[in-house]
Design a protein around this motif. Structure first.
Motif, PDB file in Angstrom:
ATOM      1  N   ASP A 146       1.357  -6.497  -6.428  1.00 28.44           N
ATOM      2  CA  ASP A 146       1.868  -6.899  -7.735  1.00 28.44           C
ATOM      3  C   ASP A 146       2.755  -8.137  -7.668  1.00 28.44           C
ATOM      4  O   ASP A 146       2.938  -8.830  -8.680  1.00 28.44           O
ATOM      5  CB  ASP A 146       2.623  -5.746  -8.391  1.00 28.44           C
ATOM      6  CG  ASP A 146       1.695  -4.629  -8.853  1.00 28.44           C
ATOM      7  OD1 ASP A 146       0.462  -4.786  -8.729  1.00 28.44           O
ATOM      8  OD2 ASP A 146       2.201  -3.595  -9.333  1.00 28.44           O
ATOM      9  N   GLN A 147       3.284  -8.454  -6.495  1.00 27.99           N
ATOM     10  CA  GLN A 147       4.066  -9.680  -6.366  1.00 27.99           C
ATOM     11  C   GLN A 147       3.211 -10.930  -6.574  1.00 27.99           C
ATOM     12  O   GLN A 147       3.756 -12.001  -6.863  1.00 27.99           O
ATOM     13  CB  GLN A 147       4.733  -9.730  -4.990  1.00 27.99           C
ATOM     14  CG  GLN A 147       5.882  -8.737  -4.848  1.00 27.99           C
ATOM     15  CD  GLN A 147       6.564  -8.848  -3.502  1.00 27.99           C
ATOM     16  OE1 GLN A 147       5.936  -9.140  -2.489  1.00 27.99           O
ATOM     17  NE2 GLN A 147       7.856  -8.606  -3.477  1.00 27.99           N
ATOM     18  N   TYR A 148       1.897 -10.789  -6.427  1.00 28.91           N
ATOM     19  CA  TYR A 148       0.996 -11.910  -6.649  1.00 28.91           C
ATOM     20  C   TYR A 148       0.374 -11.898  -8.050  1.00 28.91           C
ATOM     21  O   TYR A 148      -0.448 -12.753  -8.366  1.00 28.91           O
ATOM     22  CB  TYR A 148      -0.109 -11.906  -5.596  1.00 28.91           C
ATOM     23  CG  TYR A 148       0.428 -12.105  -4.202  1.00 28.91           C
ATOM     24  CD1 TYR A 148       0.730 -13.377  -3.730  1.00 28.91           C
ATOM     25  CD2 TYR A 148       0.664 -11.020  -3.352  1.00 28.91           C
ATOM     26  CE1 TYR A 148       1.242 -13.573  -2.453  1.00 28.91           C
ATOM     27  CE2 TYR A 148       1.174 -11.202  -2.072  1.00 28.91           C
ATOM     28  CZ  TYR A 148       1.460 -12.476  -1.631  1.00 28.91           C
ATOM     29  OH  TYR A 148       1.969 -12.651  -0.368  1.00 28.91           O
ATOM     30  N   ILE A 200      -1.681 -17.924 -10.042  1.00 33.57           N
ATOM     31  CA  ILE A 200      -2.398 -18.076  -8.781  1.00 33.57           C
ATOM     32  C   ILE A 200      -3.413 -16.951  -8.649  1.00 33.57           C
ATOM     33  O   ILE A 200      -3.301 -15.912  -9.301  1.00 33.57           O
ATOM     34  CB  ILE A 200      -1.442 -18.058  -7.566  1.00 33.57           C
ATOM     35  CG1 ILE A 200      -0.679 -16.731  -7.500  1.00 33.57           C
ATOM     36  CG2 ILE A 200      -0.488 -19.238  -7.605  1.00 33.57           C
ATOM     37  CD1 ILE A 200       0.172 -16.578  -6.253  1.00 33.57           C
ATOM     38  N   ASP A 201      -4.397 -17.166  -7.788  1.00 32.14           N
ATOM     39  CA  ASP A 201      -5.384 -16.129  -7.538  1.00 32.14           C
ATOM     40  C   ASP A 201      -4.770 -15.006  -6.699  1.00 32.14           C
ATOM     41  O   ASP A 201      -3.876 -15.239  -5.868  1.00 32.14           O
ATOM     42  CB  ASP A 201      -6.589 -16.703  -6.788  1.00 32.14           C
ATOM     43  CG  ASP A 201      -7.367 -17.705  -7.616  1.00 32.14           C
ATOM     44  OD1 ASP A 201      -7.278 -17.638  -8.857  1.00 32.14           O
ATOM     45  OD2 ASP A 201      -8.056 -18.557  -7.012  1.00 32.14           O
ATOM     46  N   THR A 211       2.045 -23.579  -5.094  1.00 29.31           N
ATOM     47  CA  THR A 211       1.625 -22.259  -5.571  1.00 29.31           C
ATOM     48  C   THR A 211       2.699 -21.201  -5.330  1.00 29.31           C
ATOM     49  O   THR A 211       2.450 -20.012  -5.526  1.00 29.31           O
ATOM     50  CB  THR A 211       0.324 -21.826  -4.872  1.00 29.31           C
ATOM     51  OG1 THR A 211       0.529 -21.786  -3.455  1.00 29.31           O
ATOM     52  CG2 THR A 211      -0.803 -22.783  -5.196  1.00 29.31           C
ATOM     53  N   ASP A 212       3.893 -21.634  -4.926  1.00 30.15           N
ATOM     54  CA  ASP A 212       4.978 -20.700  -4.650  1.00 30.15           C
ATOM     55  C   ASP A 212       5.444 -20.054  -5.956  1.00 30.15           C
ATOM     56  O   ASP A 212       5.556 -20.721  -6.992  1.00 30.15           O
ATOM     57  CB  ASP A 212       6.143 -21.449  -3.998  1.00 30.15           C
ATOM     58  CG  ASP A 212       7.130 -20.530  -3.305  1.00 30.15           C
ATOM     59  OD1 ASP A 212       7.479 -19.486  -3.891  1.00 30.15           O
ATOM     60  OD2 ASP A 212       7.540 -20.844  -2.175  1.00 30.15           O
ATOM     61  N   LEU A 213       5.752 -18.757  -5.882  1.00 30.94           N
ATOM     62  CA  LEU A 213       6.206 -18.045  -7.076  1.00 30.94           C
ATOM     63  C   LEU A 213       7.518 -18.613  -7.622  1.00 30.94           C
ATOM     64  O   LEU A 213       7.799 -18.491  -8.820  1.00 30.94           O
ATOM     65  CB  LEU A 213       6.378 -16.552  -6.766  1.00 30.94           C
ATOM     66  CG  LEU A 213       5.118 -15.804  -6.310  1.00 30.94           C
ATOM     67  CD1 LEU A 213       5.443 -14.342  -6.034  1.00 30.94           C
ATOM     68  CD2 LEU A 213       4.004 -15.928  -7.337  1.00 30.94           C
ATOM     69  N   VAL A 214       8.333 -19.219  -6.749  1.00 27.38           N
ATOM     70  CA  VAL A 214       9.606 -19.768  -7.218  1.00 27.38           C
ATOM     71  C   VAL A 214       9.515 -21.276  -7.474  1.00 27.38           C
ATOM     72  O   VAL A 214      10.538 -21.936  -7.684  1.00 27.38           O
ATOM     73  CB  VAL A 214      10.739 -19.478  -6.205  1.00 27.38           C
ATOM     74  CG1 VAL A 214      10.990 -17.984  -6.118  1.00 27.38           C
ATOM     75  CG2 VAL A 214      10.447 -20.060  -4.827  1.00 27.38           C
ATOM     76  N   TYR A 215       8.309 -21.825  -7.498  1.00 27.98           N
ATOM     77  CA  TYR A 215       8.144 -23.265  -7.708  1.00 27.98           C
ATOM     78  C   TYR A 215       8.841 -23.783  -8.974  1.00 27.98           C
ATOM     79  O   TYR A 215       9.333 -24.920  -8.976  1.00 27.98           O
ATOM     80  CB  TYR A 215       6.663 -23.634  -7.750  1.00 27.98           C
ATOM     81  CG  TYR A 215       6.431 -25.123  -7.819  1.00 27.98           C
ATOM     82  CD1 TYR A 215       6.523 -25.913  -6.673  1.00 27.98           C
ATOM     83  CD2 TYR A 215       6.138 -25.751  -9.030  1.00 27.98           C
ATOM     84  CE1 TYR A 215       6.331 -27.283  -6.734  1.00 27.98           C
ATOM     85  CE2 TYR A 215       5.944 -27.116  -9.096  1.00 27.98           C
ATOM     86  CZ  TYR A 215       6.041 -27.882  -7.951  1.00 27.98           C
ATOM     87  OH  TYR A 215       5.856 -29.243  -8.014  1.00 27.98           O
TER      88      TYR A 215
END
Length: 258
Positions: free
Chosen positions: A144-146, A162-163, A214-218
């Motif tokens: 779920d983090q993705y 992101i995929d 593609t970083d979640l914190v971008y």
């Protein structure tokens, strides 16, 4: 290991949750040109847990210094991503004579309101049970983090662009998280309590601040880039494809060797 006069040894610190296996692609790429040391941080992967119920980032930093001492490494370059970036920051500040250059690769910046919620929910303490509920929890926590950020807010406005990683990748990360399932939360919570907005501006070593696209914190890259005047700040493509990995590792090496 580099010969006399070659590049400095590079210590690479992984994100939470998981272990150094999660950054093995960039470890291998950097290892083509220098000696790389990538320990699993305390309570993660194959490393022993930290002492006490509430260790702080300073405790994790001291453990890395202990590893360097055992390897007789006096001065190194440092790379850290996410939680590892916080550890790298603290090592650079607390042990300035042991650090030559620093790469901070992706780190969150949290407001007090965000932090209160995250500390309560994001990284719960997990206890194994006889019906294996902890196993299913761990799989969904990783997956779920993705899908959502933060993972526990499952609304469309929290979907990440992101995929979903492959099942093989998720399985590898799942195994690494299971190894430290009862202690993974300690490094997570320590990381959330460590304010990068307060600490990064104090770094005196040459520093690269970089975020994968593609970083979640971008989304906080612009704000992070303003924390340390004179830092080499850039967005990079990440490590998903061989071409992306080559561009990212080349940028890291160029900064460290300049």
């Amino acid at each position: 290991q580099s010969g006399e006069g070659g590049p400095a040894p590079l210590v690479m610190l992984h994100a939470s949750p998981g272990s150094s296996k999660m950054i093995e692609k960039v470890i291998a790429a950097m290892g083509d040109s220098r000696w790389v040391i990538a320990p699993d941080t305390l309570g993660n992967g194959d490393s022993m847990p930290p002492e006490g119920d509430t260790p702080e980032i300073a405790d994790y930093a001291a453990a890395v210094i202990g590893t360097m001492d055992r390897l007789d490494l006096q001065a190194v370059d440092l790379y850290g991503t996410h939680t590892g970036a916080r550890m790298a920051t603290e090592i650079a500040l607390a042990y300035p004579g042991r650090v030559r250059k620093v790469i901070l690769d992706g780190f969150g910046l949290y407001t007090p309101d965000d932090l209160d919620e995250i500390l309560k929910i994001y990284a719960p303490e997990v206890v194994p049970d006889q019906i294996g509920g902890h196993v299913m929890w761990a799989w969904h926590f990783i997956r779920d983090q993705y899908i959502y950020f933060p993972w526990f807010k499952k609304q469309k406005e929290n979907r990440v662009p992101i995929d979903l990683p492959s099942a093989d990748f998720l399985q590898i990360k799942f195994v690494e998280v299971l190894k430290g399932l009862t202690t993974y939360h300690k490094s997570y919570r320590a990381a959330f309590r460590y304010s990068m907005a307060d600490q990064v501006p104090k770094i005196t070593q040459p520093t690269m601040i970089t975020f994968g696209e593609t970083d979640l914190v971008y989304p906080v890259f612009e704000a992070a880039s303003k924390l340390l005047p004179g830092a080499d700040c850039r967005s990079l493509p990440g490590v998903t494809t061989p071409e992306d990995l080559d561009e990212t590792a080349s940028a890291f090496a160029a900064f460290l060797d300049a």
